[in-house]
Design a protein around this motif. Structure first.
Motif, PDB file in Angstrom:
ATOM      1  N   LEU A  10       0.806  -1.215   0.000  1.00  0.00           N
ATOM      2  CA  LEU A  10       0.000   0.000   0.000  1.00  0.00           C
ATOM      3  C   LEU A  10       0.842   1.269   0.000  1.00  0.00           C
ATOM      4  O   LEU A  10       0.445   2.279  -0.596  1.00  0.00           O
ATOM      5  N   THR A  11       2.001   1.251   0.635  1.00  0.00           N
ATOM      6  CA  THR A  11       2.855   2.446   0.561  1.00  0.00           C
ATOM      7  C   THR A  11       3.367   2.634  -0.866  1.00  0.00           C
ATOM      8  O   THR A  11       3.474   3.770  -1.343  1.00  0.00           O
ATOM      9  N   ARG A  12       3.655   1.554  -1.552  1.00  0.00           N
ATOM     10  CA  ARG A  12       4.072   1.644  -2.954  1.00  0.00           C
ATOM     11  C   ARG A  12       2.911   2.097  -3.836  1.00  0.00           C
ATOM     12  O   ARG A  12       3.097   2.905  -4.756  1.00  0.00           O
ATOM     13  N   ALA A  51      -2.821  16.947   2.366  1.00  0.00           N
ATOM     14  CA  ALA A  51      -2.447  15.538   2.484  1.00  0.00           C
ATOM     15  C   ALA A  51      -0.962  15.404   2.803  1.00  0.00           C
ATOM     16  O   ALA A  51      -0.567  14.568   3.631  1.00  0.00           O
ATOM     17  N   TYR A  52      -0.142  16.243   2.197  1.00  0.00           N
ATOM     18  CA  TYR A  52       1.296  16.219   2.469  1.00  0.00           C
ATOM     19  C   TYR A  52       1.594  16.619   3.918  1.00  0.00           C
ATOM     20  O   TYR A  52       2.399  15.967   4.596  1.00  0.00           O
ATOM     21  N   ASP A  91       6.794  10.079   0.206  1.00  0.00           N
ATOM     22  CA  ASP A  91       6.310   8.760  -0.214  1.00  0.00           C
ATOM     23  C   ASP A  91       7.441   7.738  -0.140  1.00  0.00           C
ATOM     24  O   ASP A  91       7.239   6.610   0.325  1.00  0.00           O
ATOM     25  N   ALA A  92       8.646   8.138  -0.571  1.00  0.00           N
ATOM     26  CA  ALA A  92       9.802   7.243  -0.499  1.00  0.00           C
ATOM     27  C   ALA A  92      10.132   6.923   0.961  1.00  0.00           C
ATOM     28  O   ALA A  92      10.491   5.775   1.284  1.00  0.00           O
ATOM     29  N   TRP A  93      10.004   7.924   1.835  1.00  0.00           N
ATOM     30  CA  TRP A  93      10.262   7.670   3.258  1.00  0.00           C
ATOM     31  C   TRP A  93       9.292   6.622   3.802  1.00  0.00           C
ATOM     32  O   TRP A  93       9.714   5.697   4.517  1.00  0.00           O
ATOM     33  N   LEU A 129      -1.684   2.629   7.774  1.00  0.00           N
ATOM     34  CA  LEU A 129      -2.931   2.429   7.032  1.00  0.00           C
ATOM     35  C   LEU A 129      -3.714   3.728   6.933  1.00  0.00           C
ATOM     36  O   LEU A 129      -4.274   4.053   5.877  1.00  0.00           O
ATOM     37  N   HIS A 130      -3.737   4.510   7.990  1.00  0.00           N
ATOM     38  CA  HIS A 130      -4.409   5.809   7.948  1.00  0.00           C
ATOM     39  C   HIS A 130      -3.761   6.726   6.915  1.00  0.00           C
ATOM     40  O   HIS A 130      -4.458   7.387   6.141  1.00  0.00           O
ATOM     41  N   VAL A 131      -2.439   6.779   6.895  1.00  0.00           N
ATOM     42  CA  VAL A 131      -1.732   7.652   5.947  1.00  0.00           C
ATOM     43  C   VAL A 131      -2.107   7.286   4.511  1.00  0.00           C
ATOM     44  O   VAL A 131      -2.407   8.153   3.688  1.00  0.00           O
ATOM     45  N   VAL A 132      -2.107   6.006   4.210  1.00  0.00           N
ATOM     46  CA  VAL A 132      -2.477   5.540   2.872  1.00  0.00           C
ATOM     47  C   VAL A 132      -3.927   5.905   2.567  1.00  0.00           C
ATOM     48  O   VAL A 132      -4.241   6.461   1.504  1.00  0.00           O
ATOM     49  N   ASN A 133      -4.820   5.601   3.492  1.00  0.00           N
ATOM     50  CA  ASN A 133      -6.240   5.851   3.286  1.00  0.00           C
ATOM     51  C   ASN A 133      -6.533   7.350   3.154  1.00  0.00           C
ATOM     52  O   ASN A 133      -7.340   7.759   2.320  1.00  0.00           O
ATOM     53  N   HIS A 134      -5.881   8.153   3.952  1.00  0.00           N
ATOM     54  CA  HIS A 134      -6.101   9.595   3.937  1.00  0.00           C
ATOM     55  C   HIS A 134      -5.774  10.171   2.562  1.00  0.00           C
ATOM     56  O   HIS A 134      -6.525  10.988   2.014  1.00  0.00           O
ATOM     57  N   LYS A 135      -4.662   9.758   1.992  1.00  0.00           N
ATOM     58  CA  LYS A 135      -4.302  10.283   0.671  1.00  0.00           C
ATOM     59  C   LYS A 135      -5.264   9.780  -0.398  1.00  0.00           C
ATOM     60  O   LYS A 135      -5.582  10.517  -1.335  1.00  0.00           O
ATOM     61  N   THR A 136      -5.722   8.542  -0.288  1.00  0.00           N
ATOM     62  CA  THR A 136      -6.693   8.034  -1.252  1.00  0.00           C
ATOM     63  C   THR A 136      -7.949   8.901  -1.223  1.00  0.00           C
ATOM     64  O   THR A 136      -8.493   9.275  -2.270  1.00  0.00           O
ATOM     65  N   PHE A 137      -8.394   9.231  -0.040  1.00  0.00           N
ATOM     66  CA  PHE A 137      -9.568  10.087   0.161  1.00  0.00           C
ATOM     67  C   PHE A 137      -9.388  11.422  -0.556  1.00  0.00           C
ATOM     68  O   PHE A 137     -10.252  11.861  -1.319  1.00  0.00           O
TER      69      PHE A 137
END
Length: 170
Positions: A10-12, A51-52, A91-93, A129-137
């Motif tokens: 998911l981070t990728r 988001a950033y 994102d790389a971090w 998981l929150h970080v991934v989901n937040h950006k998707t939102f």
């Protein structure tokens, strides 16, 4: 180990989707990414900047460091190009962080303070998981704003990422 596999994937996926979106914004007519829109953050770039900033806040929580933010967005809006570079860097971090995370670390609870001052506690895995989901939102908000240009947003769905980037099992 499935939880670690998933968070690493998911981070990728997030980095891939962010890059597709930033590329699409760069192809819009001049001024459109900063044009006022009927949305909470006011325009595409400010939405992505939010988001950033949230990514930076959660990064600090994961590192056990103060983040220094008093708001979930910055007063000044960065340029699209500057934000694209900053987003790719964080994102790389997150990819590197997820790759280094152990099963024990994934389930470790981290205590932190929300930007509004409230106390919080989540596992490292739930934070990621929150970080991934937040950006998707928020990419969804930006995709809607792209339709308002009018233009067509890029496909940023997880199945497309898996189809295009993960080696097939045969």
């Amino acid at each position: 180990m499935p939880a670690l596999r998933n968070i690493r994937m998911l981070t990728r996926y997030t980095a891939w989707a962010n890059e597709r979106l930033f590329s699409a914004l760069g192809e819009l007519p001049a001024g459109e990414p900063l044009a006022a829109r009927a949305t909470g953050s006011g325009n595409m770039v400010r939405t992505l900047n939010h988001a950033y900033v949230v990514d930076r806040i959660w990064q600090a929580h994961l590192q056990g460091q103060p983040h220094g933010f008093t708001s979930r967005n910055t007063e000044d809006t960065p340029t699209l190009d500057a934000l694209r570079i900053d987003q790719a860097r964080i994102d790389a971090w997150y990819i590197e962080y997820a790759d280094a995370l152990t099963a024990e670390g994934h389930d470790e609870v981290v205590v932190f303070q929300f930007v509004d001052g409230g106390a919080g506690a989540m596992t490292r895995g739930d934070m990621l998981l929150h970080v991934v989901n937040h950006k998707t939102f928020h990419r969804g908000y930006v995709a809607d704003m792209i339709y308002q240009v009018p233009a067509r947003p890029p496909s940023m769905d997880l199945p497309v990422f898996l189809r295009d980037t993960v080696p097939r099992l045969t």
